[in-house]
Design a protein around this motif. Structure first.
Motif, short mmCIF file in Angstrom:
data_model
loop_
_atom_site.label_atom_id
_atom_site.label_comp_id
_atom_site.label_asym_id
_atom_site.label_seq_id
_atom_site.Cartn_x
_atom_site.Cartn_y
_atom_site.Cartn_z
N LEU A 183 1.29 -2.59 16.89
CA LEU A 183 1.50 -3.12 15.55
C LEU A 183 2.48 -4.29 15.55
CD1 LEU A 183 1.60 0.07 13.28
CD2 LEU A 183 -0.28 -1.53 13.64
N ALA A 184 3.39 -4.30 16.50
CA ALA A 184 4.33 -5.42 16.60
C ALA A 184 3.58 -6.72 16.84
CB ALA A 184 5.33 -5.17 17.71
N LYS A 185 2.44 -6.66 17.50
CA LYS A 185 1.63 -7.85 17.73
C LYS A 185 0.99 -8.37 16.43
CE LYS A 185 0.51 -6.83 22.55
NZ LYS A 185 1.22 -8.01 23.11
N LEU A 186 0.98 -7.52 15.41
CA LEU A 186 0.43 -7.89 14.10
C LEU A 186 1.53 -8.21 13.09
CD1 LEU A 186 -2.37 -5.16 13.87
CD2 LEU A 186 -2.59 -7.53 14.65
N GLY A 187 2.77 -8.33 13.59
CA GLY A 187 3.87 -8.71 12.71
C GLY A 187 4.64 -7.55 12.12
N VAL A 188 4.33 -6.32 12.54
CA VAL A 188 5.03 -5.14 12.04
C VAL A 188 6.36 -4.99 12.78
CG1 VAL A 188 4.96 -2.62 11.93
CG2 VAL A 188 2.93 -3.95 11.33
N GLN A 189 7.37 -4.55 12.06
CA GLN A 189 8.66 -4.25 12.68
C GLN A 189 8.68 -2.76 13.01
OE1 GLN A 189 12.09 -5.33 10.34
NE2 GLN A 189 13.54 -4.38 11.77
N GLN A 190 8.61 -2.43 14.30
CA GLN A 190 8.60 -1.03 14.72
C GLN A 190 9.98 -0.42 14.54
OE1 GLN A 190 7.94 -0.31 18.91
NE2 GLN A 190 7.31 1.81 18.59
N MET A 191 10.03 0.72 13.84
CA MET A 191 11.28 1.43 13.60
C MET A 191 11.17 2.80 14.26
SD MET A 191 12.86 -0.80 11.57
CE MET A 191 14.11 0.04 10.59
N LEU A 192 12.21 3.20 14.98
CA LEU A 192 12.21 4.49 15.67
C LEU A 192 13.33 5.36 15.12
CD1 LEU A 192 11.65 3.26 19.33
CD2 LEU A 192 9.96 4.25 17.78
N MET A 193 12.99 6.60 14.81
CA MET A 193 13.98 7.55 14.30
C MET A 193 13.34 8.94 14.28
SD MET A 193 13.82 6.44 10.29
CE MET A 193 13.85 4.71 10.79
N PRO A 194 14.15 10.01 14.36
CA PRO A 194 13.59 11.36 14.26
C PRO A 194 13.04 11.65 12.88
CG PRO A 194 15.99 11.43 14.29
CD PRO A 194 15.60 10.01 14.59
N GLY A 195 12.18 12.67 12.80
CA GLY A 195 11.52 12.99 11.54
C GLY A 195 12.47 13.27 10.40
N SER A 196 13.63 13.86 10.68
CA SER A 196 14.57 14.23 9.63
C SER A 196 15.19 13.02 8.93
CB SER A 196 15.68 15.10 10.20
OG SER A 196 16.38 14.40 11.23
N GLN A 197 15.13 11.84 9.55
CA GLN A 197 15.74 10.65 8.97
C GLN A 197 14.74 9.80 8.17
OE1 GLN A 197 17.85 8.32 11.90
NE2 GLN A 197 18.92 10.09 12.74
N ILE A 198 13.46 10.14 8.24
CA ILE A 198 12.44 9.27 7.66
C ILE A 198 12.51 9.24 6.14
CG2 ILE A 198 9.96 8.90 7.39
CD1 ILE A 198 9.61 10.02 10.23
N LEU A 199 12.54 10.41 5.49
CA LEU A 199 12.53 10.44 4.03
C LEU A 199 13.72 9.70 3.43
CD1 LEU A 199 11.30 11.36 1.38
CD2 LEU A 199 12.52 13.55 1.64
N PRO A 200 14.96 9.92 3.89
CA PRO A 200 16.08 9.15 3.32
C PRO A 200 15.91 7.64 3.46
CG PRO A 200 16.90 11.00 4.60
CD PRO A 200 15.44 10.93 4.85
N LYS A 201 15.33 7.20 4.58
CA LYS A 201 15.11 5.76 4.78
C LYS A 201 14.03 5.23 3.84
CE LYS A 201 17.96 5.14 8.31
NZ LYS A 201 19.13 4.23 8.26
N LEU A 202 13.00 6.02 3.62
CA LEU A 202 11.97 5.61 2.66
C LEU A 202 12.55 5.55 1.25
CD1 LEU A 202 8.88 7.72 3.88
CD2 LEU A 202 9.01 5.21 3.84
N GLN A 203 13.33 6.54 0.89
CA GLN A 203 13.91 6.59 -0.45
C GLN A 203 14.89 5.44 -0.68
OE1 GLN A 203 15.39 10.63 -0.17
NE2 GLN A 203 13.76 11.41 -1.52
N ALA A 204 15.59 5.03 0.37
CA ALA A 204 16.54 3.93 0.26
C ALA A 204 15.86 2.57 0.40
CB ALA A 204 17.63 4.07 1.32
N GLU A 205 14.53 2.59 0.55
CA GLU A 205 13.72 1.36 0.72
C GLU A 205 14.16 0.58 1.97
OE1 GLU A 205 13.49 -0.92 -2.87
OE2 GLU A 205 12.73 0.76 -4.05
N GLU A 206 14.61 1.32 2.97
CA GLU A 206 14.91 0.72 4.27
C GLU A 206 13.72 0.84 5.22
OE1 GLU A 206 18.49 2.46 5.76
OE2 GLU A 206 19.62 2.06 3.91
N LEU A 207 12.71 1.58 4.77
CA LEU A 207 11.43 1.69 5.45
C LEU A 207 10.32 1.39 4.45
CD1 LEU A 207 11.41 4.95 7.66
CD2 LEU A 207 11.21 2.60 8.46
N ASP A 208 9.25 0.76 4.93
CA ASP A 208 8.10 0.50 4.07
C ASP A 208 6.96 1.48 4.33
OD1 ASP A 208 9.19 -1.97 2.92
OD2 ASP A 208 8.94 -2.78 4.94
#
Length: 365
Positions: A183-208
């Motif tokens: 996906l990085a080849k298509l312009g996506v910014q790859q983000m890595l984090m454990p599952g427990s951190q995903i929802l807070p990042k989505l809620q804070a609009e730090e993840l799309d």
């Protein structure tokens, strides 16, 4: 029986008991299993505990496994290091978590646009994959077994719609492994984090957008509460094989019966885990759509084809830059994939397509 004979018989029995108890206790082995999962995570986490318990039963309590959730003994991303060093004797996680050690590990977990679960097991158990996995593990002092599978993944949870390839550019997407590199080849910014951190990042609009382990686990983490659009199908992991890694030196020291018990328990969990995910996924998706307002959407063909092209580029780079073993492994995996395409198309895929035709048929309760 005379008094003297009864005395001698009782003494002999007592002596045998006294001798047997220490001998038995000397054969008891307790191992530590570290995992990549939060305690009690549906599917993977509960499956790891079930596997540990099953090994104990099959060895009649001679080999007991104490399970540690992610972070309890070592951080989840340090599981393999712990097994290699002997800090833990085994770990339950995914082979693809260790791409930094070798990209070859991806082939025993999930390859973008690669084998589905049934095909993966066919390659592993009957197509030469098992011997190659042993060869790879030998380079790191470990022995690994397939010990679970989530089956197909969702394409991901998105905060906005994806209608064209251009919509991917700049997208902050939690996605791991080779798929993230594609996906990085298509312009996506790859983000890595454990599952427990995903929802807070989505809620804070730090993840799309984010993907993790399919509907059963994604919904248990609550991704649907912060990302309204759920896209399908997933290209990143057509199946996601879970593994049990064992310290090779420790494994070699075990009695033959214990080795067989581990292998049998892993094979059983491999089948049972896939069945559990398959049974629970439909209800999870139905609940998300009917009760939680999730919009289920299929990726446009243009977007999915772009995923395929980018994935092919990443995989070709691995082959071109890989060592002799990686090239030999890739030849086996992709050769099997090519051979099985026709059978899957006219077998399972063909039947599944025809099953969608309109006809009168029982619907159950």
């Amino acid at each position: 029986m005379s008094t003297r004979r009864r005395f001698l018989a009782g003494a002999a029995a007592a002596g045998a008991t006294m001798l047997a108890a220490p001998a038995l206790s000397q054969n008891l082995i307790e191992w530590r299993m570290v995992t990549a999962w939060p305690k009690g995570l549906p599917g993977a986490g509960t499956g790891a505990q079930r596997l540990a318990d099953r090994i104990g039963v099959l060895t009649q309590g001679q080999l007991t496994i104490k399970l540690y959730a992610a972070g309890e003994l070592v951080p989840g991303d340090q599981n393999m290091a712990a097994v290699m060093s002997g800090e833990a004797e085994m770990s339950h996680d995914m082979s693809a978590y260790y791409l930094s050690k070798s990209p070859a590990f991806a082939f025993f977990s999930a390859i973008p646009f690669g084998l589905i679960a049934q095909e993966f097991d066919a390659w592993l158990y009957a197509g030469g994959g098992r011997a190659l996995w042993d060869e790879l593990g030998g380079q790191f002092g470990i022995k690994a077994f397939a010990a679970g599978n989530t089956g197909a993944r969702l394409g991901g949870w998105f905060r906005r719609e994806i209608n064209a390839v251009s919509d991917l550019r700049g997208l902050r997407f939690r996605i791991g492994g080779l798929a993230g590199q594609a996906l990085a080849k298509l312009g996506v910014q790859q983000m890595l984090m454990p599952g427990s951190q995903i929802l807070p990042k989505l809620q804070a609009e730090e993840l799309d957008a984010a993907e993790f382990m399919g509907p059963v686990n994604d919904l248990s983490f609550g991704f649907q509460n912060a990302a309204r659009f759920c896209y399908w199908p997933g290209f990143q992991e057509p199946c996601a094989a879970l593994q049990l890694q064992v310290n090779r030196a420790k494994f070699d020291e075990l009695p033959a019966t214990h080795k067989v018990a581990i292998e049998v328990a892993c094979a059983e969990e491999n089948a049972r885990s896939l069945a559990e995910y398959g049974a629970r996924a439909p209800a999870a998706i139905a609940q998300a759509v009917t009760q939680q307002g999730v919009v289920l959407k299929q990726f446009p063909d243009e977007v999915f084809q772009a995923f395929g092209t980018a994935s092919g580029q990443v995989l070709n780079e691995i082959i071109e830059n890989g060592d002799e073993f990686t090239r030999r492994l890739a030849a086996s995996y992709f050769g099997f994939r090519q051979q099985t395409l026709l059978w899957t198309r006219i077998g399972d895929q063909g039947y599944a397509n025809m099953r969608l035709l309109a006809y009168d048929y029982p619907k159950g309760s």
